[in-house]
Design a protein around this motif. Structure first.
Motif, short mmCIF file in Angstrom:
data_model
loop_
_atom_site.label_atom_id
_atom_site.label_comp_id
_atom_site.label_asym_id
_atom_site.label_seq_id
_atom_site.Cartn_x
_atom_site.Cartn_y
_atom_site.Cartn_z
N UNK A 186 -22.39 -20.30 -30.51
CA UNK A 186 -22.19 -21.16 -29.35
C UNK A 186 -21.96 -22.61 -29.76
N UNK A 187 -22.77 -23.09 -30.71
CA UNK A 187 -22.60 -24.47 -31.20
C UNK A 187 -21.22 -24.64 -31.84
N UNK A 188 -20.80 -23.66 -32.61
CA UNK A 188 -19.51 -23.77 -33.29
C UNK A 188 -18.35 -23.61 -32.31
N UNK A 189 -18.55 -22.84 -31.25
CA UNK A 189 -17.51 -22.76 -30.22
C UNK A 189 -17.31 -24.09 -29.52
N UNK A 190 -18.42 -24.77 -29.26
CA UNK A 190 -18.32 -26.11 -28.66
C UNK A 190 -17.56 -27.03 -29.60
N UNK A 191 -17.88 -26.94 -30.90
CA UNK A 191 -17.15 -27.77 -31.88
C UNK A 191 -15.67 -27.43 -31.89
N UNK A 192 -15.34 -26.14 -31.79
CA UNK A 192 -13.94 -25.72 -31.79
C UNK A 192 -13.21 -26.26 -30.57
N UNK A 193 -13.85 -26.20 -29.40
CA UNK A 193 -13.23 -26.69 -28.17
C UNK A 193 -12.98 -28.19 -28.27
N UNK A 194 -13.96 -28.93 -28.76
CA UNK A 194 -13.80 -30.39 -28.90
C UNK A 194 -12.71 -30.72 -29.92
N UNK A 195 -12.63 -29.92 -30.98
CA UNK A 195 -11.61 -30.17 -31.99
C UNK A 195 -10.21 -29.87 -31.44
N UNK A 196 -10.09 -28.83 -30.63
CA UNK A 196 -8.80 -28.54 -29.98
C UNK A 196 -8.39 -29.70 -29.09
N UNK A 197 -9.34 -30.17 -28.27
CA UNK A 197 -9.04 -31.28 -27.36
C UNK A 197 -8.62 -32.53 -28.13
N UNK A 198 -9.32 -32.83 -29.23
CA UNK A 198 -8.98 -34.00 -30.04
C UNK A 198 -7.60 -33.85 -30.67
N UNK A 199 -7.30 -32.66 -31.16
CA UNK A 199 -6.00 -32.42 -31.78
C UNK A 199 -4.86 -32.61 -30.78
N UNK A 200 -5.04 -32.12 -29.57
CA UNK A 200 -4.01 -32.26 -28.56
C UNK A 200 -3.80 -33.71 -28.17
N UNK A 201 -4.90 -34.45 -28.05
CA UNK A 201 -4.78 -35.88 -27.71
C UNK A 201 -4.07 -36.65 -28.82
N UNK A 202 -4.37 -36.34 -30.08
CA UNK A 202 -3.70 -37.00 -31.20
C UNK A 202 -2.22 -36.65 -31.23
N UNK A 203 -1.92 -35.36 -30.93
CA UNK A 203 -0.52 -34.95 -30.89
C UNK A 203 0.24 -35.67 -29.79
N UNK A 204 -0.41 -35.83 -28.64
CA UNK A 204 0.23 -36.54 -27.53
C UNK A 204 0.40 -38.03 -27.87
N UNK A 205 -0.59 -38.60 -28.53
CA UNK A 205 -0.50 -40.02 -28.89
C UNK A 205 0.63 -40.27 -29.88
N UNK A 206 0.82 -39.34 -30.82
CA UNK A 206 1.87 -39.51 -31.82
C UNK A 206 3.26 -39.38 -31.20
N UNK A 207 3.33 -38.78 -30.00
CA UNK A 207 4.63 -38.61 -29.32
C UNK A 207 4.66 -39.36 -27.99
N UNK A 208 3.91 -40.45 -27.94
CA UNK A 208 3.81 -41.19 -26.68
C UNK A 208 5.16 -41.75 -26.23
N UNK A 209 6.04 -42.13 -27.18
CA UNK A 209 7.34 -42.65 -26.80
C UNK A 209 8.18 -41.56 -26.13
N UNK A 210 8.18 -40.35 -26.73
CA UNK A 210 8.93 -39.24 -26.14
C UNK A 210 8.40 -38.89 -24.74
N UNK A 211 7.09 -38.99 -24.58
CA UNK A 211 6.50 -38.67 -23.27
C UNK A 211 6.94 -39.67 -22.21
N UNK A 212 7.03 -40.95 -22.59
CA UNK A 212 7.49 -41.96 -21.61
C UNK A 212 8.93 -41.67 -21.20
#
Length: 304
Positions: A186-212
């Motif tokens: 359960x603890x590691x699943x929470x870590x996995x979910x948070x890591x997925x969320x962080x990865x997606x946010x970083x991916x979106x930030x790196x493509x912020x110009x394309x998103x605009x």
């Protein structure tokens, strides 16, 4: 349009390779713990069904070496043994009994020698030291207390033992191990979910110009979010497939290949359907958690 979405997904995966690998590994480890916990619970239930149905009630009679206060009169006599048998076949408890058999001291000694043949202490045990006993199989093992209360205290009876009490302590330990494994998972699943969320946010930030640009040309939120959600699903799928493979492999080579031949008395889980069912659950769970984490993360980022 589908080609564009998939292209954006692969671009995001390439830009965040190290984070994606981290997500895959954390998902793999956490889901492996979940699968191990599930398999352990299935093993416990399988063993309970197997052993509880075979649990017996042992009515042990007094011997020369018995120290119980109920054996102050000495060795149980034939009349006392007959009185106990009369209770077992009487109308009060006979409906609860499937079958029973009597074990003499010589038979008890032969069984003892067979079970502990490798123990040097066997040579110090004599048949006279072992109990004569009735072994009782019940129609429903849950009714064992009826036998215990009826026969306990009768003349010549040293003890009445329900074998389920020994099984309960074993299963309590196994359940504790299963809960510990689940807690870690359960603890590691929470870590996995948070890591997925962080990865997606970083991916979106790196493509912020394309998103605009996509927003300026009128792209819908669903179209913008799709590549990021697919990134999370991809990482979750790979991690869950690795975990499923580990569970099936461990069941095949360790449980069935190593433990089962060495522990023939234990009812082991089988690859079909236990391990496969667990693997399917892991894949669904991995996709579900990755999809939810990715969707929530990219939506919150786009609102900002």
């Amino acid at each position: 349009m589908l080609g564009f979405v998939l292209g954006e997904m692969w671009q995001g995966l390439r830009r965040n390779t190290s984070m994606v690998i981290s997500v895959i590994l954390v998902t793999f480890v956490s889901l492996t713990f979940v699968g191990a916990s599930m398999l352990l619970q299935l093993q416990i239930q399988s063993m309970k069904t197997y052993w509880y149905d075979r649990a017996q009630v042992a009515v042990d009679f007094c011997t020369d070496v018995s120290t119980s206060p109920d054996c102050s009169a000495g060795v149980a006599t034939e009349e006392q043994i007959g009185a106990v048998e009369a209770e077992l076949t009487g109308p009060a408890i006979e409906p609860y009994i499937d079958e029973y058999y009597f074990e003499s001291q010589d038979e008890a000694y032969d069984r003892f020698v067979e079970q502990f043949s490798d123990d040097p202490m066997v040579s110090f045990v004599q048949p006279e030291q072992l109990n004569q006993a009735f072994w009782v199989n019940l129609v429903n093992p849950e009714d064992s207390e009826i036998i215990v209360q009826t026969v306990s205290g009768m003349a010549g009876v040293e003890s009445v033992t329900d074998q389920r009490q020994f099984l309960d302590s074993i299963f309590a330990v196994l359940n504790g191990a299963s809960l510990a494994s689940f807690a870690i998972a359960l603890v590691m699943l929470v870590a996995a979910v948070l890591l997925v969320a962080t990865t997606i946010r970083l991916s979106a930030f790196s493509r912020r110009r394309e998103l605009r640009i996509m927003r300026l040309v009128g792209a819908s939120n669903g179209f913008i979010q799709a590549p990021f959600i697919l990134e999370g699903l991809f990482a979750g799928l790979v991690g869950s497939l690795l975990a499923s493979g580990a569970i099936i492999g461990a069941t095949h080579w360790f449980v069935q290949g190593y433990l089962a031949p060495r522990m023939p008395g234990i009812q082991m889980v089988t690859i079909w359907p236990d391990a496969v069912l667990t693997s399917v659950v892991l894949v669904v769970l991995g996709l579900l958690l990755a999809g939810i984490a990715s969707s929530i993360s990219i939506r919150r980022y786009l609102r900002v």
